[in-house]
Each structure stands twice: as structure tokens, then as C-alpha cells.
Motif scaffolding. Structure first.
Motif, PDB file in Angstrom:
ATOM      1  N   LEU A 240       0.857  -1.183   0.000  1.00  0.00           N
ATOM      2  CA  LEU A 240       0.000   0.000   0.000  1.00  0.00           C
ATOM      3  C   LEU A 240       0.894   1.235   0.000  1.00  0.00           C
ATOM      4  N   ARG A 241       0.783   2.042  -1.040  1.00  0.00           N
ATOM      5  CA  ARG A 241       1.621   3.250  -1.133  1.00  0.00           C
ATOM      6  C   ARG A 241       0.982   4.390  -0.354  1.00  0.00           C
ATOM      7  N   CYS A 242       1.807   5.017   0.485  1.00  0.00           N
ATOM      8  CA  CYS A 242       1.331   6.113   1.345  1.00  0.00           C
ATOM      9  C   CYS A 242       2.211   7.342   1.150  1.00  0.00           C
ATOM     10  N   TYR A 243       1.575   8.488   1.139  1.00  0.00           N
ATOM     11  CA  TYR A 243       2.276   9.773   1.073  1.00  0.00           C
ATOM     12  C   TYR A 243       2.037  10.482   2.407  1.00  0.00           C
ATOM     13  N   TYR A 244       3.126  10.799   3.084  1.00  0.00           N
ATOM     14  CA  TYR A 244       3.019  11.389   4.416  1.00  0.00           C
ATOM     15  C   TYR A 244       3.479  12.847   4.359  1.00  0.00           C
ATOM     16  N   TYR A 245       2.630  13.743   4.859  1.00  0.00           N
ATOM     17  CA  TYR A 245       2.910  15.178   4.809  1.00  0.00           C
ATOM     18  C   TYR A 245       3.048  15.730   6.229  1.00  0.00           C
ATOM     19  N   GLU A 246       4.140  16.443   6.461  1.00  0.00           N
ATOM     20  CA  GLU A 246       4.331  17.131   7.739  1.00  0.00           C
ATOM     21  C   GLU A 246       5.096  18.420   7.475  1.00  0.00           C
ATOM     22  N   ASP A 247       4.449  19.554   7.777  1.00  0.00           N
ATOM     23  CA  ASP A 247       4.992  20.878   7.453  1.00  0.00           C
ATOM     24  C   ASP A 247       5.251  20.939   5.948  1.00  0.00           C
ATOM     25  N   SER A 250       7.403  16.018   2.612  1.00  0.00           N
ATOM     26  CA  SER A 250       6.542  14.887   2.256  1.00  0.00           C
ATOM     27  C   SER A 250       7.418  13.676   1.957  1.00  0.00           C
ATOM     28  N   THR A 251       6.968  12.506   2.403  1.00  0.00           N
ATOM     29  CA  THR A 251       7.717  11.265   2.178  1.00  0.00           C
ATOM     30  C   THR A 251       6.777  10.214   1.612  1.00  0.00           C
ATOM     31  N   ILE A 252       7.358   9.264   0.890  1.00  0.00           N
ATOM     32  CA  ILE A 252       6.596   8.155   0.316  1.00  0.00           C
ATOM     33  C   ILE A 252       7.018   6.876   1.023  1.00  0.00           C
ATOM     34  N   LYS A 253       6.044   6.073   1.421  1.00  0.00           N
ATOM     35  CA  LYS A 253       6.333   4.818   2.103  1.00  0.00           C
ATOM     36  C   LYS A 253       5.398   3.744   1.585  1.00  0.00           C
ATOM     37  N   ASP A 254       5.964   2.607   1.201  1.00  0.00           N
ATOM     38  CA  ASP A 254       5.165   1.449   0.812  1.00  0.00           C
ATOM     39  C   ASP A 254       5.065   0.499   1.999  1.00  0.00           C
ATOM     40  N   ILE A 255       3.837   0.188   2.413  1.00  0.00           N
ATOM     41  CA  ILE A 255       3.586  -0.634   3.592  1.00  0.00           C
ATOM     42  C   ILE A 255       3.144  -2.026   3.154  1.00  0.00           C
ATOM     43  N   GLU A 277       2.372   2.748  11.794  1.00  0.00           N
ATOM     44  CA  GLU A 277       3.459   2.878  10.834  1.00  0.00           C
ATOM     45  C   GLU A 277       4.191   4.214  10.963  1.00  0.00           C
ATOM     46  N   PHE A 278       3.448   5.281  11.202  1.00  0.00           N
ATOM     47  CA  PHE A 278       4.065   6.613  11.228  1.00  0.00           C
ATOM     48  C   PHE A 278       4.260   7.152  12.642  1.00  0.00           C
ATOM     49  N   GLN A 279       3.850   6.344  13.659  1.00  0.00           N
ATOM     50  CA  GLN A 279       4.067   6.725  15.058  1.00  0.00           C
ATOM     51  C   GLN A 279       3.499   8.104  15.365  1.00  0.00           C
ATOM     52  N   LYS A 280       2.310   8.368  14.837  1.00  0.00           N
ATOM     53  CA  LYS A 280       1.616   9.631  15.059  1.00  0.00           C
ATOM     54  C   LYS A 280       0.154   9.348  15.356  1.00  0.00           C
ATOM     55  N   GLU A 281      -0.399  10.087  16.310  1.00  0.00           N
ATOM     56  CA  GLU A 281      -1.801   9.917  16.663  1.00  0.00           C
ATOM     57  C   GLU A 281      -2.699  10.917  15.941  1.00  0.00           C
ATOM     58  N   ASP A 282      -2.262  12.177  15.877  1.00  0.00           N
ATOM     59  CA  ASP A 282      -3.104  13.252  15.322  1.00  0.00           C
ATOM     60  C   ASP A 282      -2.907  13.364  13.824  1.00  0.00           C
ATOM     61  N   ILE A 283      -3.392  12.355  13.104  1.00  0.00           N
ATOM     62  CA  ILE A 283      -3.265  12.360  11.653  1.00  0.00           C
ATOM     63  C   ILE A 283      -4.637  12.237  11.004  1.00  0.00           C
ATOM     64  N   ALA A 284      -4.686  12.563   9.733  1.00  0.00           N
ATOM     65  CA  ALA A 284      -5.905  12.412   8.946  1.00  0.00           C
ATOM     66  C   ALA A 284      -5.576  11.613   7.696  1.00  0.00           C
ATOM     67  N   LEU A 285      -6.535  10.797   7.240  1.00  0.00           N
ATOM     68  CA  LEU A 285      -6.358   9.991   6.036  1.00  0.00           C
ATOM     69  C   LEU A 285      -7.105  10.632   4.872  1.00  0.00           C
ATOM     70  N   LEU A 319       0.599  -3.907  -6.083  1.00  0.00           N
ATOM     71  CA  LEU A 319       0.429  -2.593  -5.458  1.00  0.00           C
ATOM     72  C   LEU A 319      -1.045  -2.231  -5.496  1.00  0.00           C
ATOM     73  N   PHE A 320      -1.620  -1.861  -4.344  1.00  0.00           N
ATOM     74  CA  PHE A 320      -3.032  -1.487  -4.293  1.00  0.00           C
ATOM     75  C   PHE A 320      -3.283  -0.326  -5.260  1.00  0.00           C
ATOM     76  N   PRO A 321      -4.397  -0.360  -6.003  1.00  0.00           N
ATOM     77  CA  PRO A 321      -4.665   0.728  -6.957  1.00  0.00           C
ATOM     78  C   PRO A 321      -4.965   2.050  -6.275  1.00  0.00           C
ATOM     79  N   TRP A 322      -5.471   2.010  -5.046  1.00  0.00           N
ATOM     80  CA  TRP A 322      -5.735   3.253  -4.320  1.00  0.00           C
ATOM     81  C   TRP A 322      -4.545   3.601  -3.440  1.00  0.00           C
ATOM     82  N   LYS A 323      -4.335   4.904  -3.248  1.00  0.00           N
ATOM     83  CA  LYS A 323      -3.206   5.404  -2.471  1.00  0.00           C
ATOM     84  C   LYS A 323      -3.738   6.232  -1.307  1.00  0.00           C
ATOM     85  N   LEU A 324      -2.979   6.252  -0.230  1.00  0.00           N
ATOM     86  CA  LEU A 324      -3.356   7.042   0.937  1.00  0.00           C
ATOM     87  C   LEU A 324      -2.444   8.255   1.065  1.00  0.00           C
ATOM     88  N   HIS A 325      -3.042   9.365   1.444  1.00  0.00           N
ATOM     89  CA  HIS A 325      -2.289  10.588   1.732  1.00  0.00           C
ATOM     90  C   HIS A 325      -2.532  10.920   3.196  1.00  0.00           C
TER      91      HIS A 325
END
Length: 339
Positions: A240-247, A250-255, A277-285, A319-325
Motif C-alpha cells: 500500500l503506497r502512502c504519502y506522508y505530509y508534515e509541514d 513529504s515522504t513516500i512509504k510502501d507498507i 506505521e508513522f508513530q503519530k496519533e493526530d493524523i488524517a487519512l 500494489l493497491f490501486p488506491w493510495k493514501l495521503h
């Protein structure tokens, strides 16, 4: 003579088929990570005919089997003349660390299986008992990770000569020995640093099986450098491909996710997975719509919509066709709010 031995002696055990299990012991526990994380018991089963194989079972499968057996063979059943005293299954645990709970259950579950497989033949031949101890196609496809309570599995393989006819040295999976290795048993392969070892199979994450100079055996992965690995098809994990944004970063991580590519997770499970995976509680998908804008996920219905829309998009293998941000929960700047 123990009660279990008496039950066996009084039964017509010798008439049972060779594939009847006679012993089962837990070799290890493994974490299975789909959209939820859980632990399974890796069990080595031995049959009357001498066959050994591994099965993978969760505690809830033990519990389901015990429930059926109590209904069918328990002393409270007044309609069935074939009843007996069933072994006691360790109770459910609702609080605590999953791995610690699984580790603590091993001795009790081993004792449970030993007692269960010592019961009269009418229990051993029960359909649910046989299905529980049967090696399913899923079980046979699994690659054990460690088997801490057993030696690594191996198989007798006819020696393969890299000089023999039809042997493709370029296409064959192979590794170069980094250090000398001397095995502790006849099952283990001896080699010298610099040797080229042709790989036959992956025993688990730490051990391989290969051949060098006409000899076949198993050896630790840490002693070699892989030159050509096994085909990708040997790995059944999807990503599952994920795009992580902070400030402004941005990083890309495949889980790695052990789920079918067509599966649709629950929103809660997806959120729990991302928090781990990202060791964060206050996140949004979020996901990107056809206009390229981020859309926040808030419910199971939103997740189903995301998966449905992604089915028409070009997809890559495994690879899952949908991606998470993944964005910060209070960061609304990532959304296009302009009419």
C-alpha cells in the motif's frame, strides 16, 4: 497407564488412516499484518503415517473448535452416546499486549492439543478436528519466519550440478559466501568465503537452502550476499503506497499488507495501521480525487468510495490501486477550499 493411554488402548486406533494427526506442538508465533495486526501459532503436526507439516492457527480457531466439541461430545450432551471429558482450553484474554498474550498461551495450548489428540477415535475422526489439523493450501504456501522451537525445515533434494546439462548459471538464483561456514549437522551446507552457492529454496527469513560443489544443505542468510534472488512471485505480500505530509516535508512509504488487492478495509483498521506505521496519533487519512484535490476520509463509506473509484485506474503488480495521503489532523491548508 494414564487415562489418555487407556482411551487409546480401548479404541481401534490401529484402524485409523495414516493422515490422522497424533501430535502437534507450537514451533513459534508470527505476527500477521493485514489492515489489522494479529498473531498466529505456527504448529508442527505429525501424523500416524509419519508425515510432518506446519499449520497456522489463531486462538479464535482453537476457541471455535472447542465450542463445537463441547456441544457434540461434552458430558452435558444427553443425546450422543459418544461423550468424553474434553481438555480445558485456556480462557480468552481481553486486555494486554497481543504478542505477550500469545507467548504465554503456548504451554497451555500445547497441553491442550496433546490431550485432544489422546481422546477416543470418534473425536479424532470428527470432521472439525480433522479440518483444524489439516494443512490447507494457505498453510502450505506460508514461509515460516523463525521456528524458534524447531530446527529450520529442509527437504531432501537431489544434488544439482551447475556443470550439468540444461543448468542456466545466469538465470539461477545464487549467492556469494561472505564468510566461511561450517554446519552443525549433516543438514547444513559447508562453504568457504567467495564460494558461489546456487539457491534452491527460502527456508525462512534467516535460512536458505542451496548447493555448492555437488552438496546440498541449509545455511544462514547472514553469511552470504544475494547475487540473484528468487523470482518476485515467491513473495505473496502486497503493498500500500502512502504519502506522508508534515509541514513542508513529504515522504513516500510502501507498507506491506497481507491482504488481497481487491479487499476493502474498515476506516478504523486503516487509521490504526497508519498510526502504527508513522508513530503519530493526530493524523488524517485522505485520497486524491479525479481533479487532483485531497479528500479526507471520515468513515467506512468514504473508504468504500475511494476503493471503488480506484478500480478504474491503471494498476501495478502487487500494489493497491488506491493510495493514501496522510496529513496532520489540524492542517486544513492541504485542501482546495477555493470555489
Amino acid at each position: 497407564m494414564t487415562q489418555a493411554q487407556q482411551l487409546r488402548a480401548e479404541s481401534d486406533f490401529e484402524q485409523l488412516p495414516d493422515d490422522i494427526p497424533i501430535s502437534a506442538n507450537i514451533a513459534d508465533i508470527e505476527e500477521k499484518r493485514g489492515f489489522t495486526s494479529h498473531f498466529v501459532f505456527v504448529i508442527e503436526v505429525k501424523t500416524k503415517g509419519g508425515t510432518k507439516y506446519l499449520i497456522y492457527r489463531r486462538y479464535r480457531q482453537f476457541y471455535a473448535l472447542q465450542t463445537k466439541l463441547e456441544e457434540r461430545f461434552g458430558p452435558e450432551n444427553k443425546t450422543n452416546p459418544f461423550t468424553c471429558n474434553l481438555p480445558v482450553l485456556p480462557a480468552k484474554v481481553y486486555m494486554g499486549v497481543k504478542q505477550e498474550i500469545a507467548e504465554m498461551r503456548i504451554p497451555a495450548l500445547n497441553a491442550y492439543m496433546k490431550s485432544l489428540l489422546s481422546l477416543p477415535v470418534w473425536v479424532l475422526m470428527d470432521e472439525d478436528v480433522r479440518i483444524f489439523f489439516y494443512q490447507s493450501p494457505y498453510d502450505s504456501e506460508q514461509v515460516p519466519q523463525a521456528l524458534r522451537r524447531l530446527r529450520p525445515r529442509t527437504r531432501k533434494v537431489k544434488s544439482i550440478s551447475p556443470q550439468g546439462p540444461g543448468f542456466d548459471r545466469v538465470a539461477a538464483p545464487r549467492a556469494e559466501a561472505l564468510f566461511d561456514f561450517t554446519g552443525n549437522s549433516k543438514l547444513e551446507l559447508n562453504f568457504k568465503a567467495g564460494d558461489i552457492i546456487f539457491l534452491l529454496s527460502r527456508i525462512n527469513k534467516d535460512w536458505l537452502e542451496g548447493t555448492v560443489r555437488g552438496t546440498t544443505g541449509i545455511f544462514p542468510l547472514s553469511f552470504v550476499k544475494i547475487i540473484k534472488d528468487f523470482p518476485e512471485e515467491d513473495d505473496l505480500t502486497n503493498w500500500l503506497r502512502c504519502y506522508y505530509y508534515e509541514d513542508t516535508i513529504s515522504t513516500i512509504k510502501d507498507i506491506a499488507v497481507e491482504e488481497d488487492l481487491s479487499s476493502t478495509p474498515l476506516f478504523k483498521d486503516l487509521m490504526d495501521l497508519m498510526r502504527r506505521e508513522f508513530q503519530k496519533e493526530d493524523i488524517a487519512l485522505n485520497y486524491r480525487d479525479t481533479e487532483g484535490d485531497l479528500v479526507r476520509l471520515l468513515s467506512d463509506e468514504d473508504v468504500r468510495l475511494m476503493v471503488k473509484r480506484a478500480r478504474g485506474l491503471p494498476s501495478q503488480k502487487r500494489l493497491f490501486p488506491w493510495k493514501l495521503h496522510i496529513t496532520q489532523k489540524d492542517d486544513y491548508r492541504v485542501y482546495n477550499t477555493v470555489p
